[in-house]
Scaffold this active site. Sequence first.
Site, short mmCIF file in Angstrom:
data_model
loop_
_atom_site.label_atom_id
_atom_site.label_comp_id
_atom_site.label_asym_id
_atom_site.label_seq_id
_atom_site.Cartn_x
_atom_site.Cartn_y
_atom_site.Cartn_z
N ARG A 13 0.78 -1.15 0.16
CA ARG A 13 0.02 0.09 0.18
C ARG A 13 1.02 1.59 0.03
NH1 ARG A 13 -0.40 -2.15 5.22
NH2 ARG A 13 0.46 -1.41 7.01
N GLY A 14 -0.14 2.44 -0.13
CA GLY A 14 1.18 3.26 -0.30
C GLY A 14 2.15 3.50 -0.98
N ILE A 15 3.20 4.12 -0.67
CA ILE A 15 4.73 4.94 -1.01
C ILE A 15 4.94 3.57 -2.02
CG2 ILE A 15 6.54 5.50 -1.34
CD1 ILE A 15 5.96 7.01 1.29
N ARG A 35 4.21 -7.13 4.91
CA ARG A 35 2.95 -8.92 5.73
C ARG A 35 1.94 -9.29 4.95
NH1 ARG A 35 4.05 -5.86 11.30
NH2 ARG A 35 3.42 -4.12 9.78
N ASP A 57 7.83 -11.20 6.92
CA ASP A 57 7.93 -9.92 8.11
C ASP A 57 9.58 -9.42 7.70
OD1 ASP A 57 8.61 -8.16 10.20
OD2 ASP A 57 6.89 -9.63 11.67
N TYR A 149 11.66 6.21 15.73
CA TYR A 149 11.62 6.23 14.79
C TYR A 149 12.61 7.37 13.72
CZ TYR A 149 9.74 7.70 10.02
OH TYR A 149 9.25 7.87 8.91
N ARG A 200 -8.86 16.82 19.24
CA ARG A 200 -9.11 18.23 18.15
C ARG A 200 -9.49 16.73 16.95
NH1 ARG A 200 -3.27 19.95 15.92
NH2 ARG A 200 -1.66 20.66 17.68
N1 LIG Z 1 3.35 8.56 4.90
C1 LIG Z 1 4.10 9.54 5.63
O1 LIG Z 1 3.67 10.80 6.19
C2 LIG Z 1 5.63 9.16 5.64
C3 LIG Z 1 6.74 9.87 5.56
C4 LIG Z 1 8.12 10.12 5.46
C5 LIG Z 1 8.58 8.88 5.39
N2 LIG Z 1 7.52 7.52 4.96
C6 LIG Z 1 8.48 6.13 4.46
O2 LIG Z 1 7.65 5.67 3.56
C7 LIG Z 1 7.71 4.19 3.97
C8 LIG Z 1 6.08 4.08 3.09
O3 LIG Z 1 5.54 4.45 4.01
P1 LIG Z 1 3.78 4.57 3.69
O4 LIG Z 1 3.39 6.13 4.32
O5 LIG Z 1 3.45 3.64 2.43
O6 LIG Z 1 3.18 3.42 4.47
P2 LIG Z 1 2.27 2.12 4.85
O7 LIG Z 1 1.12 3.02 3.99
O8 LIG Z 1 1.52 2.04 6.26
O9 LIG Z 1 2.67 1.18 4.08
C9 LIG Z 1 3.72 0.63 4.29
C10 LIG Z 1 4.07 -0.84 3.91
O10 LIG Z 1 4.88 -1.08 4.81
C11 LIG Z 1 4.92 -2.86 5.17
N3 LIG Z 1 5.89 -2.94 6.87
C12 LIG Z 1 5.61 -2.66 7.93
N4 LIG Z 1 6.37 -3.22 8.39
C13 LIG Z 1 6.64 -4.24 7.87
C14 LIG Z 1 6.78 -5.60 8.11
N5 LIG Z 1 7.33 -5.74 9.56
N6 LIG Z 1 7.77 -6.22 7.55
C15 LIG Z 1 7.06 -6.30 6.18
N7 LIG Z 1 6.37 -5.65 5.65
C16 LIG Z 1 5.77 -4.42 6.82
C17 LIG Z 1 3.43 -2.35 5.09
O11 LIG Z 1 2.68 -3.51 5.43
P3 LIG Z 1 2.14 -5.18 6.26
O12 LIG Z 1 1.39 -4.50 7.24
O13 LIG Z 1 1.31 -5.97 5.71
O14 LIG Z 1 3.49 -5.51 6.91
C18 LIG Z 1 3.29 -1.48 3.62
O15 LIG Z 1 3.01 -2.27 2.60
C19 LIG Z 1 7.96 3.71 5.48
O16 LIG Z 1 9.24 3.96 5.40
C20 LIG Z 1 8.19 4.89 6.03
O17 LIG Z 1 8.62 5.12 7.26
C21 LIG Z 1 6.36 7.76 5.01
#
Ligand SMILES: NC(=O)c1ccc[n+]([C@@H]2O[C@H](COP(=O)([O-])OP(=O)(O)OC[C@H]3O[C@@H](n4cnc5c(N)ncnc54)[C@H](OP(=O)(O)O)[C@@H]3O)[C@@H](O)[C@H]2O)c1
Length: 251
Positions: A13-15, A35, A57, A149, A200
């Site tokens: 999902r997401g990025i 996962r 994982d 983090y 909020r």
């Molecule tokens: N959203 C923001 O504002 C933001 C800002 C700066 C940086 N980032 C970084 O961008 C990256 C992606 O974030 P996102 O916003 O797209 O988040 P997200 O929508 O929560 O997606 C995170 C992805 O990582 C996977 N993941 C998490 N824990 C895992 C584990 N233990 N093993 C395998 N896969 C795992 C999740 O899948 P499962 O849960 O199914 O495992 C999911 O596919 C992250 O590294 C985050 O720190 C995000």
Amino acid sequence: MTSPTALVTGAGRGIGRAIAVRLSQQGHRVALTARSADQLAAVAADCPGETLVIPADITDADSAHRIFAAVEDALGPVDVLVLNAGSATSAPLPRVTDADWSAQLDVNLTAPFRCLRRAIPSMKERGFGRIVAVASMASKIGEPYIAAYTAAKHGLLGLVRSAAAELASTGVTVNAVCPGYVDTSMTAASIAAITDKTGRSPEAARAFLDAKQPIGRLITPEEVTDAIMLCVNNSGITGQGINVDGGTVQS
Ligand SMILES: NC(=O)c1ccc[n+]([C@@H]2O[C@H](COP(=O)([O-])OP(=O)(O)OC[C@H]3O[C@@H](n4cnc5c(N)ncnc54)[C@H](OP(=O)(O)O)[C@@H]3O)[C@@H](O)[C@H]2O)c1
């Protein structure tokens, strides 16, 4: 010529979803890991090219080896590695437990390290590789309540910089993209946490995070993907942490 092989962690999902689909659209065979198998299957269905789904994982000690072995068996060696899987928790520092601290370092720093370490020998041998870590503006500045983090993401940028220096003469580039708040489920969880902890409204919490970016809105996953693709396509860029944060960090 065979299509290059890309491996995207956190691709459900997401990025991660956005970059997996883009790499597929641009001719890569894409291995997807996270996962949630159902989310990976949905992303694979949106990819026009060949895909491989590997539920795992990423924090398991042997998962980097198992994931790479599965990709090498099915699609050949990894040419493009996107280290995107990550998660965030927030708490005032005195309430950060040892378990919280370790969990944040495990997923945001140790897991990318293990994948990067596993990717390097084959990339070096073939004289080509692109490694892009999805870091954060928290790799460059400190904000309250996200110490674990922030420490992990600072470490991730350090890992990227050191790896880039070590690999500069080999044809392998290593970069990070450093997003601000992106419109994904991770930020939705942040909005829920702000609502919960401050009382909020969700709209006010969202407006608070919008305003964190000087451009006044959240970053889109596609904007982060554009920066990742720049790192994939440009062999002259290595060792960088490219901000995609609407002007929050000027460096
Ligand atoms: N959203 C923001 O504002 C933001 C800002 C700066 C940086 N980032 C970084 O961008 C990256 C992606 O974030 P996102 O916003 O797209 O988040 P997200 O929508 O929560 O997606 C995170 C992805 O990582 C996977 N993941 C998490 N824990 C895992 C584990 N233990 N093993 C395998 N896969 C795992 C999740 O899948 P499962 O849960 O199914 O495992 C999911 O596919 C992250 O590294 C985050 O720190 C995000």
